[in-house]
Design a protein around this motif. Structure first.
Motif, mmCIF file in Angstrom:
data_model
loop_
_atom_site.group_PDB
_atom_site.id
_atom_site.type_symbol
_atom_site.label_atom_id
_atom_site.label_comp_id
_atom_site.label_asym_id
_atom_site.label_seq_id
_atom_site.Cartn_x
_atom_site.Cartn_y
_atom_site.Cartn_z
ATOM 1 N N ASN A 178 0.553 -9.223 -48.760
ATOM 2 C CA ASN A 178 1.296 -9.655 -47.561
ATOM 3 C C ASN A 178 2.771 -9.954 -47.801
ATOM 4 O O ASN A 178 3.614 -9.699 -46.953
ATOM 5 N N ILE A 179 3.043 -10.533 -48.968
ATOM 6 C CA ILE A 179 4.434 -10.872 -49.280
ATOM 7 C C ILE A 179 4.937 -9.890 -50.331
ATOM 8 O O ILE A 179 4.280 -9.672 -51.346
ATOM 9 N N SER A 180 6.104 -9.300 -50.086
ATOM 10 C CA SER A 180 6.638 -8.331 -51.044
ATOM 11 C C SER A 180 7.816 -8.934 -51.808
ATOM 12 O O SER A 180 8.464 -9.864 -51.320
ATOM 13 N N PRO A 181 8.104 -8.402 -52.980
ATOM 14 C CA PRO A 181 9.315 -8.820 -53.684
ATOM 15 C C PRO A 181 10.558 -8.694 -52.795
ATOM 16 O O PRO A 181 11.464 -9.528 -52.874
ATOM 17 N N SER A 182 10.575 -7.696 -51.922
ATOM 18 C CA SER A 182 11.716 -7.522 -51.018
ATOM 19 C C SER A 182 11.917 -8.747 -50.131
ATOM 20 O O SER A 182 13.041 -9.224 -49.961
ATOM 21 N N ASP A 183 10.825 -9.271 -49.562
ATOM 22 C CA ASP A 183 10.909 -10.461 -48.712
ATOM 23 C C ASP A 183 11.569 -11.614 -49.453
ATOM 24 O O ASP A 183 12.467 -12.285 -48.941
ATOM 25 N N PHE A 184 11.071 -11.822 -50.671
ATOM 26 C CA PHE A 184 11.585 -12.926 -51.485
ATOM 27 C C PHE A 184 13.071 -12.763 -51.798
ATOM 28 O O PHE A 184 13.877 -13.671 -51.569
ATOM 29 N N PHE A 185 13.446 -11.580 -52.300
ATOM 30 C CA PHE A 185 14.833 -11.407 -52.744
ATOM 31 C C PHE A 185 15.832 -11.331 -51.589
ATOM 32 O O PHE A 185 16.977 -11.742 -51.737
ATOM 33 N N LYS A 186 15.403 -10.821 -50.448
ATOM 34 C CA LYS A 186 16.304 -10.802 -49.288
ATOM 35 C C LYS A 186 16.670 -12.223 -48.867
ATOM 36 O O LYS A 186 17.845 -12.539 -48.692
ATOM 37 N N GLU A 187 15.640 -13.058 -48.725
ATOM 38 C CA GLU A 187 15.906 -14.448 -48.319
ATOM 39 C C GLU A 187 16.724 -15.174 -49.380
ATOM 40 O O GLU A 187 17.680 -15.883 -49.074
#
Lengths: 226, 226
Positions: free
Chosen positions: A207-216
């Motif tokens: 559900n959570i991607s590395p992209s989500d984390f690094f964008k925020e």
DNA sequence: TCAAAAGTAATAGTATTACTATCATATTTG
DNA sequence: CAAATATGATAGTAATACTATTACTTTTGA
């Protein structure tokens, strides 16, 4: 514009190989099957002898393209980052809002790779797995300074610098633009690794991607001190 | 309190070694000189034969302590992270302000290591260099899942979880606490590497430290969404 | 079209690595 | 002081990471 176009080609520093693998059928088979074999048995167990068996060719023939398996890894990593760079430049080209532009770039650098049929002999999904698992071995060596001087890591460094420039476009006063950019590129590989092997120390999952984390992370880092 | 005390000792998962190197003079010499030799020639060129010559002992004797040089690397990394964990727990123990506590913890995990004379046979400065340059090779292998199940990486994972818990103490709603914690630990090593070899893609130098970068990054990440 | 050049294959050989096995000797301990 | 344990010396093995040489095969360009 000139600077953009000059780097759109997937070109690898030519000192890395003895003979360009793109210049012959055998060369392409070497690249194609080295990706398959390294993914299968790992870089540490990978040898030119085993690759020779795999492609029905001789060990000595492979040595005519690459001095060593280390050089082959350098080739694969350079190719990969050049391919990512191409996508990054392409997808951000007509985006004028600096934040949107950066978010698109982070997406390209951190996402899970999908099939790309542009380069028929290269399986980008497996190559991405190799980058996650093996690419740091290309620079974690005693020869890194010599090889860096010879330009073996320019593609990787150029990609990080493009990301840094996008960060500075949003906030020219941000003190850690280079470190943030290099942390995103390296950190994304690490999060993908953790997701596959050490799930208890990452939030990344289905559900959570590395992209989500690094964008925020990036947006908060840059804009809060603005 | 019990949980704290039980981990204060520098103890390494005992499946990693065949015979505890702390239990004999030769064992301590193996650890002491393996750090010196790996730092000098790099883990890839390091062999038990060379180490034997260095300590005036026999290759076969070293094999009685460690199955392979890979296991020795696992030992060194576990020892290092346990030592860092000890410092982290110790320095944050009586700090009650959650943000101050996290900042102290990040300082411990990301700082440049200084001399510590508590463990006479271990040179922590060189060991830190080894962790920066070689530690990822301990898990970037085809055997990582088996070895993970056997508990070879628990110290590392426990450290990341402690950091995660401190993040959640500040903001229990932060979605990426584990990923942020693991990014700080891995990212700090990477920034130290870049500072030494790829200076153009990091801001860290004599004036700016990885600690400065990661402290600001963490606080912004956690508090902005609060 | 045919000879030269270039590419590829086959074989052999080397020093080193990453071990295992065995036996002998030295040291500790109960 | 004997038994147990630790260490050392030597030998051996399969695999690795190459290099060198020679031969065959395909491409090319005059």
């Amino acid at each position: 514009m000139k600077s953009l176009l000059s780097n759109l080609k997937i070109s690898v520093p030519d000192k890395i190989y003895l003979k360009d693998p793109e210049s012959s059928k055998l060369g392409k088979r070497i690249i194609e099957h080295s990706i398959l074999l390294i993914d299968k048995i790992g870089f540490d167990c990978f040898t030119f002898k085993k690759l020779g068996v795999e492609i029905g060719s001789n060990e000595s023939s492979i040595y005519r393209y690459f001095e060593s398996k280390h050089k082959l890894l350098l080739y694969l990593t350079s190719w990969y980052w050049a391919w990512i760079e191409y996508q990054m430049v392409f997808t951000t080209y007509n985006v004028h809002n600096p934040t949107k532009k950066l978010l698109k770039a982070i997406e390209v650098v951190t996402k899970t790779i999908e099939k790309d049929d542009t380069f028929s002999h290269i399986n980008e999904i497996l190559l991405n797995k190799i980058i996650i698992n093996e690419s740091s071995k290309s620079y974690l060596t005693k020869e890194v300074d010599i090889e860096n001087k010879q330009g073996y890591f320019i593609v990787y460094k150029r990609l990080v610098k493009r990301l840094r420039d996008m960060i500075l476009e949003i906030n020219a006063d941000y003190k850690f633009a280079s470190s943030l950019a290099s942390t995103i590129v390296d950190g994304a590989l690490h999060q993908h690794f953790l997701k596959a092997h050490f799930t208890s120390i990452t939030d990344c999952d289905a559900n959570i991607s590395p992209s989500d984390f690094f964008k925020e992370l990036a947006v908060n880092a840059i804009t809060i001190t603005k």
